[in-house]
Design an enzyme around this catalytic site. Structure first.
Site, PDB file in Angstrom:
ATOM      1  N   HIS A 123       0.820  -1.218   0.000  1.00  0.00           N
ATOM      2  CA  HIS A 123       0.000   0.000   0.000  1.00  0.00           C
ATOM      3  C   HIS A 123       0.857   1.275   0.000  1.00  0.00           C
ATOM      4  O   HIS A 123       0.349   2.355  -0.310  1.00  0.00           O
ATOM      5  CB  HIS A 123      -0.979   0.004   1.185  1.00  0.00           C
ATOM      6  CG  HIS A 123      -0.353   0.237   2.528  1.00  0.00           C
ATOM      7  ND1 HIS A 123      -0.080  -0.771   3.420  1.00  0.00           N
ATOM      8  CD2 HIS A 123       0.035   1.378   3.157  1.00  0.00           C
ATOM      9  CE1 HIS A 123       0.433  -0.273   4.527  1.00  0.00           C
ATOM     10  NE2 HIS A 123       0.522   1.041   4.389  1.00  0.00           N
TER      11      HIS A 123
ATOM     12  N   ASP B 294      -0.020  -7.507   1.191  1.00  0.00           N
ATOM     13  CA  ASP B 294       0.489  -6.161   1.495  1.00  0.00           C
ATOM     14  C   ASP B 294       2.017  -6.118   1.528  1.00  0.00           C
ATOM     15  O   ASP B 294       2.625  -5.549   2.444  1.00  0.00           O
ATOM     16  CB  ASP B 294      -0.070  -5.653   2.815  1.00  0.00           C
ATOM     17  CG  ASP B 294       0.064  -4.120   2.926  1.00  0.00           C
ATOM     18  OD1 ASP B 294       0.230  -3.462   1.879  1.00  0.00           O
ATOM     19  OD2 ASP B 294       0.009  -3.600   4.057  1.00  0.00           O
TER      20      ASP B 294
ATOM     21  N   GLY C 260       3.451   6.229   8.210  1.00  0.00           N
ATOM     22  CA  GLY C 260       4.852   6.394   7.837  1.00  0.00           C
ATOM     23  C   GLY C 260       5.714   5.240   8.300  1.00  0.00           C
ATOM     24  O   GLY C 260       6.789   4.983   7.746  1.00  0.00           O
ATOM     25  N   ASN C 261       5.239   4.512   9.336  1.00  0.00           N
ATOM     26  CA  ASN C 261       5.943   3.318   9.802  1.00  0.00           C
ATOM     27  C   ASN C 261       5.727   2.133   8.867  1.00  0.00           C
ATOM     28  O   ASN C 261       6.463   1.139   8.939  1.00  0.00           O
ATOM     29  CB  ASN C 261       5.467   2.908  11.199  1.00  0.00           C
ATOM     30  CG  ASN C 261       6.248   3.573  12.310  1.00  0.00           C
ATOM     31  OD1 ASN C 261       5.699   4.358  13.073  1.00  0.00           O
ATOM     32  ND2 ASN C 261       7.539   3.283  12.408  1.00  0.00           N
ATOM     33  N   SER C 262       4.710   2.210   8.013  1.00  0.00           N
ATOM     34  CA  SER C 262       4.363   1.083   7.147  1.00  0.00           C
ATOM     35  C   SER C 262       5.566   0.633   6.325  1.00  0.00           C
ATOM     36  O   SER C 262       6.237   1.444   5.681  1.00  0.00           O
ATOM     37  CB  SER C 262       3.226   1.476   6.210  1.00  0.00           C
ATOM     38  OG  SER C 262       2.037   1.704   6.920  1.00  0.00           O
TER      39      SER C 262
ATOM     40  N   LEU D 235      -9.596 -23.773  -3.151  1.00  0.00           N
ATOM     41  CA  LEU D 235     -10.156 -24.933  -2.451  1.00  0.00           C
ATOM     42  C   LEU D 235     -11.525 -25.315  -2.994  1.00  0.00           C
ATOM     43  O   LEU D 235     -11.842 -26.496  -3.109  1.00  0.00           O
ATOM     44  CB  LEU D 235     -10.233 -24.649  -0.949  1.00  0.00           C
ATOM     45  CG  LEU D 235     -10.730 -25.766  -0.041  1.00  0.00           C
ATOM     46  CD1 LEU D 235      -9.788 -26.979  -0.115  1.00  0.00           C
ATOM     47  CD2 LEU D 235     -10.834 -25.278   1.411  1.00  0.00           C
ATOM     48  N   GLY D 236     -12.339 -24.327  -3.315  1.00  0.00           N
ATOM     49  CA  GLY D 236     -13.651 -24.618  -3.897  1.00  0.00           C
ATOM     50  C   GLY D 236     -14.774 -24.754  -2.892  1.00  0.00           C
ATOM     51  O   GLY D 236     -15.582 -25.696  -2.983  1.00  0.00           O
ATOM     52  N   VAL D 237     -14.868 -23.805  -1.941  1.00  0.00           N
ATOM     53  CA  VAL D 237     -15.949 -23.847  -0.951  1.00  0.00           C
ATOM     54  C   VAL D 237     -16.576 -22.477  -0.794  1.00  0.00           C
ATOM     55  O   VAL D 237     -15.970 -21.448  -1.104  1.00  0.00           O
ATOM     56  CB  VAL D 237     -15.421 -24.318   0.428  1.00  0.00           C
ATOM     57  CG1 VAL D 237     -14.932 -25.756   0.366  1.00  0.00           C
ATOM     58  CG2 VAL D 237     -14.335 -23.384   0.943  1.00  0.00           C
TER      59      VAL D 237
END
Length: 426
Positions: A172, A203, A278-280, A340-342
């Site tokens: 992001h 992310d 800003g820490n991201s 997986l198909g559920v």
């Protein structure tokens, strides 16, 4: 004897001796020089005022004026001198008057420590040593962005992965970017960076700058993180001037799952170390100077709930597999997610897990024996907390990978194995 009006009878009239001087005689006897009229019809006697004294000589007036001026001068001098003496005494002896303390400055020098700037004890704390160790491995990232809302700018943090310029950050931070630059602490000029690959679902993004001899950060071994471990968050919080901000805390929890704008993030570390905008993309580091996570999100208060010191980091357990996928993308290999198909629903009884609402025919779930109304509790030993947790666990697994799924069917716990296929990106 007096009559009823108080007028003395003739035989009681006082005898007044005179000196021959009308003024002195009147003053000494306290009587008027004007004759009193006789009482009429018993009316009271009315006295008139004394005549004014004779005029005072010029010498007397002058002497009296000098005495008055001298008296005024003495009073003023005494008051002025008292004020000076009071101030000196207050300064010297710190006199307290009532509830007000009058204290003068002593002009004493500031008391300072004997420890100088070259003392070896400075920077000797564990946190200071760890921060110094990571100083050349953490960068600030600036992205010029263009999206539906217009032009803008985003700021975050990155971690150096390789000596030749690979940098890891959050997806992001560089989303919708038209250009990206990085800057190291102590440098004044930015360096142009290229986004090699990005995985919004996890992310994470991989950047590259033109550089050599960089200092890569050291990552902790997966499985070595424990609740209660002390950690340090390093990053360019709020894009403040100067070097990165440093905060400390502990590992508050492991294997958290949260929902973000890009989807579900699972396997997260929860920490109480302060994490801000800003820490991201910055590192969460243990006291050995090893990166245990990449800071990604923080819980915020709203009208329904309060949040204090609840931050989240992508665990090193998750970083390794995602980094391999990012490097494959950078080499031109399309990103594929497991399937997986559920169909899923959340539990409403307060229990853990996700409810299977439907199973697609011939899907990995069907072939593994998963049934409608089964409750998925874990995937490969990782607890599943709600729909988002199961979606994230299957998404992060590679097509062709076999996963162990623990389910609750009625009152029985079962473990089944499913071999995933690639999700249809269409």
């Amino acid at each position: 004897m007096s009559d009823f009006n108080g007028v003395p009878s003739p035989d009681e009239t006082p005898i007044v001796k005179t000196t021959g001087d009308e003024w002195n005689d009147a003053m000494s006897q306290g009587e008027s020089l004007v004759a009193e009229p006789e009482a009429l019809s018993g009316a009271p006697t009315i006295s008139t005022p004394l005549p004014p004294p004779p005029p005072m000589s010029a010498n007397v007036k002058s002497r009296r004026k000098l005495r008055t001026l001298a008296l005024v001068f003495v009073v003023v001098a005494i008051g002025f001198g008292s004020g000076i003496l009071g101030t000196v005494a207050a300064d010297k002896w710190n006199i307290t008057i009532g509830s007000t303390r009058i204290s003068g400055s002593s002009n004493a020098p500031l008391v300072t420590s004997e420890v100088g700037s070259d003392d070896p004890s400075l920077g000797a704390t564990v946190i200071a040593q760890v921060v110094n160790q990571l100083a050349d491995s953490v960068v600030t990232i600036n992205s010029q962005i263009s999206d539906a809302s217009g032009q803008g700018e985003a700021t975050g943090t990155g971690v150096v992965l390789t000596a030749d310029g690979e940098i890891l950050t959050n997806a992001h931070v560089v989303a919708d970017s038209t250009s990206v630059s990085v800057r190291f602490a102590g440098e004044t000029e930015p360096r142009i960076a290229t986004v090699l690959a990005s995985d919004p679902g996890n992310d994470m993004a991989l950047l590259k700058i033109n550089a050599t001899n960089l200092k890569p950060a050291t990552f902790a071994q997966p499985g070595t993180i424990r609740i209660g471990d002390q950690v340090i968050a390093i990053g360019y919080a709020l894009a403040l001037d100067g070097g990165p901000s440093v905060t400390s805390g502990i590992i508050s929890a492991l294997k958290r799952t949260i929902i973000t704008e890009s989807g579900a993030l699972n396997g997260l570390i929860q920490t109480d170390a302060a994490i801000s905008s800003g820490n991201s993309g910055g590192p969460l580091v243990n006291l050995r100077g090893e990166v245990v996570g990449i800071n990604t999100a923080v819980a915020r208060s709203d009208v329904n709930q309060a949040a204090n010191n609840v931050g989240f980091s992508i665990s090193v357990d998750e970083i390794g597999p995602v980094l391999e996928q990012l490097r494959s993308q950078a080499s031109g290999v399309a990103r594929q997610e497991g399937f997986l198909g559920v169909g899923l629903a959340a539990r409403t009884d307060g229990g853990q897990g996700a409810i299977i609402t439907s199973v697609q025919p011939d899907s990995p779930a069907s072939l593994a024996g998963i049934q409608q109304d089964d409750i998925v509790l874990s995937v490969d030993g990782e607890p599943i907390d709600g729909q988002a947790g199961l979606v994230a666990a299957i998404r992060d697994a590679a097509p062709g990978q076999t996963v162990e799924i623990e389910i609750l069917r009625g009152v029985k716990r079962l473990t089944v194995k499913a071999t995933l296929v690639a999700r249809d990106q269409g």
